[in-house]
Design an enzyme around this catalytic site. Sequence first.
Site, PDB file in Angstrom:
ATOM      1  N   PRO A   9      -5.015  -4.405 -10.167  1.00 35.84           N
ATOM      2  CA  PRO A   9      -4.732  -3.161 -10.888  1.00 35.84           C
ATOM      3  C   PRO A   9      -3.233  -2.910 -10.910  1.00 35.84           C
ATOM      4  CG  PRO A   9      -5.894  -2.711  -8.820  1.00 35.84           C
ATOM      5  CD  PRO A   9      -5.740  -4.188  -8.909  1.00 35.84           C
ATOM      6  N   ASP A  49       0.924  -4.463  -7.574  1.00 33.71           N
ATOM      7  CA  ASP A  49      -0.520  -4.564  -7.386  1.00 33.71           C
ATOM      8  C   ASP A  49      -0.965  -3.379  -6.532  1.00 33.71           C
ATOM      9  OD1 ASP A  49      -3.115  -5.165  -6.672  1.00 33.71           O
ATOM     10  OD2 ASP A  49      -2.713  -7.292  -6.252  1.00 33.71           O
ATOM     11  N   HIS A  50      -1.670  -2.455  -7.165  1.00 31.43           N
ATOM     12  CA  HIS A  50      -1.987  -1.196  -6.495  1.00 31.43           C
ATOM     13  C   HIS A  50      -3.023  -1.366  -5.380  1.00 31.43           C
ATOM     14  CE1 HIS A  50      -1.327   2.905  -5.954  1.00 31.43           C
ATOM     15  NE2 HIS A  50      -1.571   3.395  -7.165  1.00 31.43           N
ATOM     16  N   ARG A  51      -3.607  -2.536  -5.263  1.00 25.86           N
ATOM     17  CA  ARG A  51      -4.535  -2.759  -4.149  1.00 25.86           C
ATOM     18  C   ARG A  51      -3.791  -2.747  -2.818  1.00 25.86           C
ATOM     19  NH1 ARG A  51      -7.289  -8.300  -5.994  1.00 25.86           N
ATOM     20  NH2 ARG A  51      -5.089  -8.654  -6.382  1.00 25.86           N
ATOM     21  N   VAL A  76      -0.089  -2.215  -2.716  1.00 24.04           N
ATOM     22  CA  VAL A  76       1.168  -1.471  -2.744  1.00 24.04           C
ATOM     23  C   VAL A  76       0.879  -0.068  -3.270  1.00 24.04           C
ATOM     24  CG1 VAL A  76       3.506  -1.359  -3.667  1.00 24.04           C
ATOM     25  CG2 VAL A  76       2.452  -3.586  -3.169  1.00 24.04           C
TER      26      VAL A  76
END
Lengths: 371, 453
Positions: free
Chosen positions: B246, B422-424, B426
């Site tokens: 994401p 990468d919002h997983r 960060v």
Amino acid sequence: MSDTTAHDEPELVQLLTPDGELVTHPDYPLEVDADQARSLYRDLVLVRRVDTEAVALQRQGELGLWASLLGQEAAQIGSGRALRDGDMAFPSYREHGVAWCRGIAPKELLGMFRGVTNGGWDPAEHGFQLYTIVIGSQALHATGYAMGVQRDGALGDDGEAVIAYFGDGATSQGDTNEAFNYAAVNNAPVVFFCQNNQWAISEPLDRQSRVPIYKRASGFGFPGVRVDGNDVLATLAVTRAALQNAREGNGPTLIEAFTYRMGAHTTNDDPTRYRASAELEEWKRKDPILRLRTYLEKQGLADEAFFAGVDEEADRIGERVRTECRALPDPGPLEIFDEVYAEPNVHIDRQRADFADYLASFEDAGAQGGR
Amino acid sequence: MAHSGIQEFRLPDVGEGLVDAEILQWYVQPGDRVEVNQMICEIETAKAAVELPSPYAGTVHELLAEAGATVEVGSPIIRVDDGSGGDGGDGGSSASSEAAPDAGEEKEKPLVGYGEKAASTKRRPRRRPGAAANGSGPAPAAEPQAAPAKAAQGPVLTKPPVRKLAKDLGVDLRAVEPTGEGGLVTREDVRRAAEGAAPAEASAAPEAPAPAAPAVDRSALEERIPVKGVRKRTAAAMVGSAFTAPHVTEFLQVDVTRTMKAVRRLRERPEFAGTKVSPLLLVARALLTAVRRHPEINASWDEQAQEIVLKKYVNLGIAAATERGLVVPNVKDAHAKPLPELARDLQALTETARAGRTSPADMTGGTITITNVGVFGVDAGTPILNPGEAAILAFGQIRDMPWAHKGRMKLRKVTTLSLSFDHRLVDGELGSKVLRDVGAMLEDPEGVALAWG
């Protein structure tokens, strides 16, 4: 497409039929002995071989372009052989056979097509000007030169004559028609030699002229004659007579050499896209080399050993042309300025200096030697 | 490769200024004997279909392009063993031919002028005192594409204006019934063919109330390009990345006037002599410094193990537009390199990429990436992560903009940074810190000089 069969044209001057039969013409008597006939045959075969090799070299990336003379050998060798040493020829860009007759080596012809020279030979030395790519403009140059000959008083039985070469397409150009008119009113010693090869790139003759090309001359007030351009003997006789007429001060003549471009317009062109293959097959039967060979064989003027010898010589020349072409030196970038003016010129000097600076501005200029 | 004896024939420009040609058919196969000037293949250019004669005599060693393929002028198309070499060793796989086409090039010069064009289209570098853009090269050129093989019949007879009309109307000349003299396709034939396609259907169903406009077949106006090579790999990587990680992208405008001054000063320094110093170098160093301060950004998500992998080294990827397409080689262990060495490595990496010689090893193992979209003349983008990495920094064009500087309105050199992550693994806070940190270093490169190391 109109029927362009040579046989249908009663006005066509012919001394050697496609079947290799010698015929006579009241206005153009020609004595040809065995040596001359063999020598003409040799020239026809050798220039065709040079031409074939040049086409191959273009296809291999060694030349940028080539304009093939295939099928027009007789028109060029016949007229080229009619010239005397002091005469001057103004070619278009396809006159490799005439150049051959003027003593220009094939490799000198290749330079321009390889892009390593803007010319290639000394026009004065050979009596053969540089190739002209612009269509028809050389007809004017020839006319002007002929008027110079006239003013120099270089006419007479041993005088000089001028010949301009162009094609059927050029007869639609203003320059050519202006040249016709100027030559006529000035009675200039010039022969206009039109190789009507039936096609101006993809434009057929019937889109070029409503009347046979040679008949146009009468409107300008000088004689025109149509000769079988695939008949080397007739072309030689007709051109010789026209040149003699010019050198004796009787003014211009238009010769329409009726011939056929058997190959492409240039190596950029694909004639199968616009003309029927049946037309080519018909003209192959009238091949200029074939008919002279038939004549030599029938008359017993040459034997197999002679023909084999010429073919061998042709192959040797082909190989030599190939080697010489690849060995032509590349010019330095600054040489482009060398022959713009005959005399030193400040503007050219400045441009040369600027360009030298520009070349030196590259990071790898050292490797280039800044030439 | 190209041991003596194997001669390569490159596709010449047979028509003054052409860039490519389609191989219609080969007349020879590997193992065949060829003579000089023997016709070896037929090609079709934008101008004409012509046959190519062999410049060499010998045995056909390898055909380097398939019938139906479109080949760039200057590309080798055939290898002929002329028997001068002695050994017949060289396996001559097509892979090796693609990897190193230049080894035999200098001593063997089969083509001049037009033929050398492919090699000479690369611009020679100029000596320039002023600013220089770094990173990616010019817009990527399309890959040579395979075209569908032509039907084996001869060319259609017609005139050039009619050919143009057919092209404009999307009519396939081969499908037109010729009515002209000698089988020539006329202007009217083409018009009839163009009109003929649709009306047949319309008249077949006259009772129908015709609720919708008749479907027009536009397939002739479309070009279908097979996906392969770099394009295929790029597509797979982008889809893989975009649909697993994401993405979040943040932006920051930065006054880089002082960075530009620092670039100029660095160029004067002896340790950078002969090395290209560009703003990209300082952006790279700023990102490396930010990574040192926030190591969590230099990480990857291991879906299988359900672990976050923190990398204690930085392999810094640089996205480069090349003639073959997008490639992302990386500088290994960039975190440990002094600035001059980093500069040299970046330069070598981009030059190798532009020459099309980037090796697969150069492109794997990256941990974080910079993409210099500024070379395309744009301000910012939302870059997609290089698969397996947690962040990618896009660096936009640098331009003069009105900017509040020391309480006054001044013209300053401004650029836009965009950071996708990468919002997983960060969060917005970490991403923002990294981006702000990079921005601060570029705004005041001297002030944080100590941190630059």
